[in-house]
Design a protein around this motif. Sequence first.
Motif, PDB file in Angstrom:
ATOM      1  N   HIS A  57      33.816  66.713  91.887  1.00 55.87           N
ATOM      2  CA  HIS A  57      34.159  67.080  90.415  1.00 55.87           C
ATOM      3  C   HIS A  57      33.262  66.267  89.574  1.00 55.87           C
ATOM      4  N   ARG A  58      32.284  65.822  90.034  1.00 61.12           N
ATOM      5  CA  ARG A  58      31.420  64.993  88.837  1.00 61.12           C
ATOM      6  C   ARG A  58      31.141  65.640  87.624  1.00 61.12           C
ATOM      7  N   TYR A  59      30.540  66.816  87.678  1.00 60.48           N
ATOM      8  CA  TYR A  59      30.178  67.515  86.499  1.00 60.48           C
ATOM      9  C   TYR A  59      31.287  67.747  85.505  1.00 60.48           C
ATOM     10  N   ARG A  60      32.551  67.937  86.032  1.00 60.65           N
ATOM     11  CA  ARG A  60      33.614  68.482  85.206  1.00 60.65           C
ATOM     12  C   ARG A  60      34.036  66.898  84.662  1.00 60.65           C
ATOM     13  N   VAL A  61      34.165  66.130  85.402  1.00 64.82           N
ATOM     14  CA  VAL A  61      35.010  64.728  84.872  1.00 64.82           C
ATOM     15  C   VAL A  61      33.822  64.222  83.917  1.00 64.82           C
ATOM     16  N   PHE A  62      32.544  63.844  84.457  1.00 64.12           N
ATOM     17  CA  PHE A  62      31.478  63.052  83.670  1.00 64.12           C
ATOM     18  C   PHE A  62      30.555  63.912  82.927  1.00 64.12           C
ATOM     19  N   GLY A  63      30.327  65.084  83.212  1.00 65.65           N
ATOM     20  CA  GLY A  63      29.345  65.813  82.670  1.00 65.65           C
ATOM     21  C   GLY A  63      28.165  65.944  83.237  1.00 65.65           C
ATOM     22  N   ARG A  64      27.341  66.829  82.685  1.00 66.30           N
ATOM     23  CA  ARG A  64      25.990  67.180  83.375  1.00 66.30           C
ATOM     24  C   ARG A  64      24.981  67.437  82.276  1.00 66.30           C
ATOM     25  N   HIS A  65      23.755  66.862  82.594  1.00 60.28           N
ATOM     26  CA  HIS A  65      22.614  66.856  81.789  1.00 60.28           C
ATOM     27  C   HIS A  65      21.986  68.302  82.039  1.00 60.28           C
ATOM     28  N   THR A  66      21.008  68.522  81.102  1.00 55.60           N
ATOM     29  CA  THR A  66      20.603  69.888  81.140  1.00 55.60           C
ATOM     30  C   THR A  66      19.082  69.815  82.074  1.00 55.60           C
ATOM     31  N   ALA A  67      18.688  68.558  82.036  1.00 50.67           N
ATOM     32  CA  ALA A  67      17.584  68.244  83.121  1.00 50.67           C
ATOM     33  C   ALA A  67      17.600  66.852  83.412  1.00 50.67           C
ATOM     34  N   CYS A  68      16.820  66.528  84.593  1.00 48.12           N
ATOM     35  CA  CYS A  68      16.861  65.225  85.084  1.00 48.12           C
ATOM     36  C   CYS A  68      16.369  64.266  83.944  1.00 48.12           C
ATOM     37  N   ALA A  69      16.983  62.906  83.725  1.00 47.11           N
ATOM     38  CA  ALA A  69      16.561  61.872  82.986  1.00 47.11           C
ATOM     39  C   ALA A  69      15.248  61.543  83.275  1.00 47.11           C
ATOM     40  N   LEU A  70      14.335  61.028  82.098  1.00 47.93           N
ATOM     41  CA  LEU A  70      12.980  60.334  82.531  1.00 47.93           C
ATOM     42  C   LEU A  70      13.459  59.061  82.960  1.00 47.93           C
ATOM     43  N   PRO A  71      12.639  58.291  83.914  1.00 51.14           N
ATOM     44  CA  PRO A  71      13.074  56.633  84.275  1.00 51.14           C
ATOM     45  C   PRO A  71      12.587  55.944  82.966  1.00 51.14           C
ATOM     46  N   PRO A  72      13.187  54.926  82.892  1.00 43.00           N
ATOM     47  CA  PRO A  72      12.720  53.720  81.629  1.00 43.00           C
ATOM     48  C   PRO A  72      11.161  53.412  82.235  1.00 43.00           C
ATOM     49  N   PRO A  73      10.380  53.610  81.264  1.00 43.38           N
ATOM     50  CA  PRO A  73       9.101  53.094  81.493  1.00 43.38           C
ATOM     51  C   PRO A  73       8.518  51.610  82.191  1.00 43.38           C
ATOM     52  N   ASP A  74       9.468  50.819  82.206  1.00 44.33           N
ATOM     53  CA  ASP A  74       9.376  49.891  83.081  1.00 44.33           C
ATOM     54  C   ASP A  74       9.648  50.108  84.464  1.00 44.33           C
ATOM     55  N   ALA A  75      10.314  51.064  84.808  1.00 45.82           N
ATOM     56  CA  ALA A  75      10.892  51.368  86.208  1.00 45.82           C
ATOM     57  C   ALA A  75      10.309  52.614  86.735  1.00 45.82           C
ATOM     58  N   VAL A  76       9.498  53.359  86.224  1.00 44.02           N
ATOM     59  CA  VAL A  76       8.861  54.707  86.674  1.00 44.02           C
ATOM     60  C   VAL A  76       8.113  54.452  88.187  1.00 44.02           C
ATOM     61  N   ALA A  77       7.618  53.375  88.351  1.00 44.40           N
ATOM     62  CA  ALA A  77       7.122  53.057  89.926  1.00 44.40           C
ATOM     63  C   ALA A  77       8.219  53.110  90.820  1.00 44.40           C
ATOM     64  N   ARG A  78       9.361  52.742  90.457  1.00 49.40           N
ATOM     65  CA  ARG A  78      10.592  52.609  91.428  1.00 49.40           C
ATOM     66  C   ARG A  78      11.082  54.147  91.818  1.00 49.40           C
ATOM     67  N   PHE A  79      10.651  55.194  91.182  1.00 50.33           N
ATOM     68  CA  PHE A  79      11.073  56.718  91.269  1.00 50.33           C
ATOM     69  C   PHE A  79      10.049  57.273  92.304  1.00 50.33           C
ATOM     70  N   ILE A  80      10.529  57.941  93.204  1.00 48.25           N
ATOM     71  CA  ILE A  80       9.646  58.915  93.831  1.00 48.25           C
ATOM     72  C   ILE A  80       9.985  60.199  93.795  1.00 48.25           C
ATOM     73  N   ARG A  81       8.825  61.183  93.905  1.00 47.02           N
ATOM     74  CA  ARG A  81       9.215  62.623  93.516  1.00 47.02           C
ATOM     75  C   ARG A  81       9.168  63.315  94.713  1.00 47.02           C
TER      76      ARG A  81
END
Length: 135
Positions: free
Chosen positions: A111-135
């Motif tokens: 029920h996560r979307y109903r309770v907390f909401g949903r973004h229309t697209a994936c959020a971008l990682p903060p500039p100082d943490a980009v290297a910690r995100f894999i695609r």
Amino acid sequence: MSTETPIIVFDGVCVLCNGWVRFLLRHDREARFRFAAMQTDAGHALLVAHGLDPVDPVSFLLVDTDRAWTDTDAIARVLATLGAPWSIAALLMRMTPRVLRDPAYRFLARHRYRVFGRHTACALPPPDAVARFIR
């Protein structure tokens, strides 16, 4: 998929899941964890490799080397690495029987979307943490 650095697979459009990732970026001062949104090729592949539905996994996935954890075991494992007070929260979580904590977690995940909401697209990682995100 084997990995040397633990990877957390999260729902990139879920408001709650993005809050969890921001929390970890703030409190994981040693940068032990990397992140993959389930909407990316890497996140999708990790979910499939560990038997979770890549469209709606209804679980939290932590992959470390060749081992994976889901649900509250994964959350407790992550919290335990962050030091106090989070390691104490992990201990308390583990003291609660899995038969109680996992169904409660899965209910919230379903029920996560109903309770907390949903973004229309994936959020971008903060500039100082980009290297910690894999695609």
